[in-house]
Design an enzyme around this catalytic site. Structure first.
Site, PDB file in Angstrom:
ATOM      1  N   ARG A 126       0.827  -1.202   0.000  1.00 18.57           N
ATOM      2  CA  ARG A 126       0.000   0.000   0.000  1.00 18.57           C
ATOM      3  C   ARG A 126       0.860   1.250   0.000  1.00 18.57           C
ATOM      4  NH1 ARG A 126       1.488   3.178   4.343  1.00 18.57           N
ATOM      5  NH2 ARG A 126       1.041   2.372   6.402  1.00 18.57           N
ATOM      6  N   GLU A 225      -6.970   8.342   7.186  1.00 14.69           N
ATOM      7  CA  GLU A 225      -5.911   9.103   7.869  1.00 14.69           C
ATOM      8  C   GLU A 225      -5.241  10.041   6.874  1.00 14.69           C
ATOM      9  OE1 GLU A 225      -1.483   8.129   9.529  1.00 14.69           O
ATOM     10  OE2 GLU A 225      -3.079   6.888  10.336  1.00 14.69           O
ATOM     11  N   ARG A 229      -5.341   6.350   0.523  1.00 13.32           N
ATOM     12  CA  ARG A 229      -4.552   5.148   0.796  1.00 13.32           C
ATOM     13  C   ARG A 229      -4.872   4.177  -0.322  1.00 13.32           C
ATOM     14  NH1 ARG A 229      -2.957   4.082   6.400  1.00 13.32           N
ATOM     15  NH2 ARG A 229      -1.502   5.797   6.666  1.00 13.32           N
ATOM     16  N   CYS A 271       1.090  11.608   8.833  1.00 18.60           N
ATOM     17  CA  CYS A 271       1.970  11.088   9.879  1.00 18.60           C
ATOM     18  C   CYS A 271       3.396  10.962   9.348  1.00 18.60           C
ATOM     19  CB  CYS A 271       1.466   9.718  10.348  1.00 18.60           C
ATOM     20  SG  CYS A 271       2.493   9.020  11.645  1.00 18.60           S
ATOM     21  N   THR A 273       5.708   9.040   9.958  1.00 20.69           N
ATOM     22  CA  THR A 273       6.233   7.673   9.782  1.00 20.69           C
ATOM     23  C   THR A 273       6.011   7.167   8.361  1.00 20.69           C
ATOM     24  OG1 THR A 273       4.174   6.591  10.450  1.00 20.69           O
ATOM     25  CG2 THR A 273       5.755   7.093  12.194  1.00 20.69           C
ATOM     26  N   ARG A 280       4.256   0.581   2.167  1.00 18.85           N
ATOM     27  CA  ARG A 280       4.349  -0.502   3.138  1.00 18.85           C
ATOM     28  C   ARG A 280       3.971  -1.800   2.433  1.00 18.85           C
ATOM     29  NH1 ARG A 280       1.139  -3.358   7.085  1.00 18.85           N
ATOM     30  NH2 ARG A 280       2.475  -4.010   8.794  1.00 18.85           N
ATOM     31  N   ARG A 309       4.791  -7.855  13.447  1.00 22.77           N
ATOM     32  CA  ARG A 309       3.708  -7.636  14.416  1.00 22.77           C
ATOM     33  C   ARG A 309       2.610  -8.664  14.241  1.00 22.77           C
ATOM     34  NH1 ARG A 309       2.174  -1.514  12.488  1.00 22.77           N
ATOM     35  NH2 ARG A 309       1.050  -1.982  10.599  1.00 22.77           N
ATOM     36  N   GLU A 314      -0.722  -3.101  14.810  1.00 21.59           N
ATOM     37  CA  GLU A 314       0.324  -2.762  15.765  1.00 21.59           C
ATOM     38  C   GLU A 314      -0.046  -3.185  17.175  1.00 21.59           C
ATOM     39  OE1 GLU A 314       3.136   1.118  15.100  1.00 21.59           O
ATOM     40  OE2 GLU A 314       1.070   1.149  14.435  1.00 21.59           O
TER      41      GLU A 314
END
Length: 356
Positions: A126, A225, A229, A271, A273, A280, A309, A314
């Site tokens: 993604r 978010e 996405r 974000c 990150t 990802r 994870r 998470e």
């Protein structure tokens, strides 16, 4: 000038954070000296303050990171705070470093990591994108949410072939559609407390929606978010197929909608990150022998900069020896290199599992 009420909130929030045993990157890097230097600054276009940047981390002391960018300019105006956090999270991406230009690489060089279907349950890749000219969640007006949704749904309705599908707005969604999307694990819920605290969920569900293709192998989240996405996924281990689908979709959308991009940081996201490639790539993988030797699994994953994870996201444990393993680095390397790291790491994990 920054409003007195905002300064008061900042001051009391900062004192509580200082006194807390928070392990967040915000606490690690926001010294009193830096706090005093930044507390009166505002971004030029949208007037975002330090409070907009750090409020999520002030409210949630268990945050891992604790900061968000309310608009694209925040990365520049509050760079003294963003830069060290970005460097820490992204494995040494220093403020003198420049993220490389977009490069999807040779898309045909990736193949199936698990042709016999013994280990990999599913594969997904993604990426996030922001629409140029719009701020991020905390600064968006209700009108802008609607406007963006119209642009996005019009763009996605132009997809043909494998990507052709349907856009489902969250506003006015029927119970049946909602249930169907929940059953497919496609529906996102209103933001978690970290996003709520960052003011990322205003005017919910206005301007939010989900698109998926007919095969349910390509999905777009609108205004969850990030503005967008884009998710490509399927059962099994054919990373090549998943990657090629994502690349063709992103390239197609980019022709019609300009994305928010920064010379040094790459593609901009809410974000920090997710900056840079924003990519990802992950697999759900069953490795019972390595699961029994978690230290070994973590060691191999670490060599390839992978994050391990549980499959529920998470902070969750693995269920039945199944892990979600993904690339951790998204900055300072190309899109192709990020996916290749995951590819090589998973190949190695499978090899070790077989030998054990």
């Amino acid at each position: 000038m920054v409003d007195a009420a905002v300064l008061e909130k900042l001051e009391s929030g900062f004192k509580k954070l200082e006194a807390s045993d928070s392990k967040s990157l915000l606490k690690k890097y926001l010294t009193r000296e830096l706090f005093d230097k930044l507390k009166n600054l505002k971004t030029p276009t949208f007037g975002s303050t330090l409070l907009d940047v750090i409020q999520s981390g002030l409210e949630n002391h268990d945050s891992g990171v604790g900061i968000y960018a309310p608009d694209a300019e925040a990365y520049t105006i509050f760079a003294d705070l963003f830069d060290p956090i970005i460097e820490d999270y992204h494995g040494g991406f220093k403020k003198t470093d420049k993220h490389p230009a977009k490069d999807w690489g040779d898309v045909d060089s990736l193949g199936n990591l698990d042709p016999a279907g013994e280990f990999i349950i599913s594969t997904r890749v993604r990426c996030g994108r922001s629409l140029e000219g719009y701020p991020f969640n905390p600064c968006l007006t209700e009108g802008q949410y609607k406007e963006m949704e119209e642009k996005v749904s019009a763009t996605l309705s132009g997809f043909t072939g494998e990507l052709k599908g349907t856009y489902y707005p969250l506003t006015g969604m029927t119970k049946e559609t909602q249930q169907k999307l929940i059953d497919d694990h496609f529906l996102f819920k209103e933001g978690d407390r970290f996003l709520q605290a960052a003011n990322a969920c205003r005017f919910w569900p206005t301007g939010r929606g989900i698109f998926h293709n007919e095969n349910k192998t390509f999905l777009v989240w609108c205004n969850e978010e990030d503005h967008l996405r884009l998710i490509s996924m399927q059962m099994g281990g054919d990373l090549g197929q998943v990657y090629r689908r994502l690349v063709s979709a992103v390239n197609d959308i980019e022709k019609r909608v300009p994305f928010s991009h920064h010379d040094r940081l790459g593609f901009l996201t809410f974000c920090p990150t997710n900056l840079g490639t924003t990519v990802r790539a992950s697999v759900h993988i069953k490795v019972p022998k390595l699961a029994a030797n978690k230290a070994k699994l973590e060691e191999v994953a670490g060599k390839f900069n992978l994050q391990v994870r549980g499959t529920r996201g998470e902070h969750t444990e693995a269920e039945g020896g199944v892990y979600d393993i993904s690339n951790k680095r998204r900055m300072g390397l190309t899109e192709y290199e990020a996916v290749k790291e995951m590819n090589d790491g998973i190949a190695e994990i499978i090899k070790i599992e077989k030998e054990m």
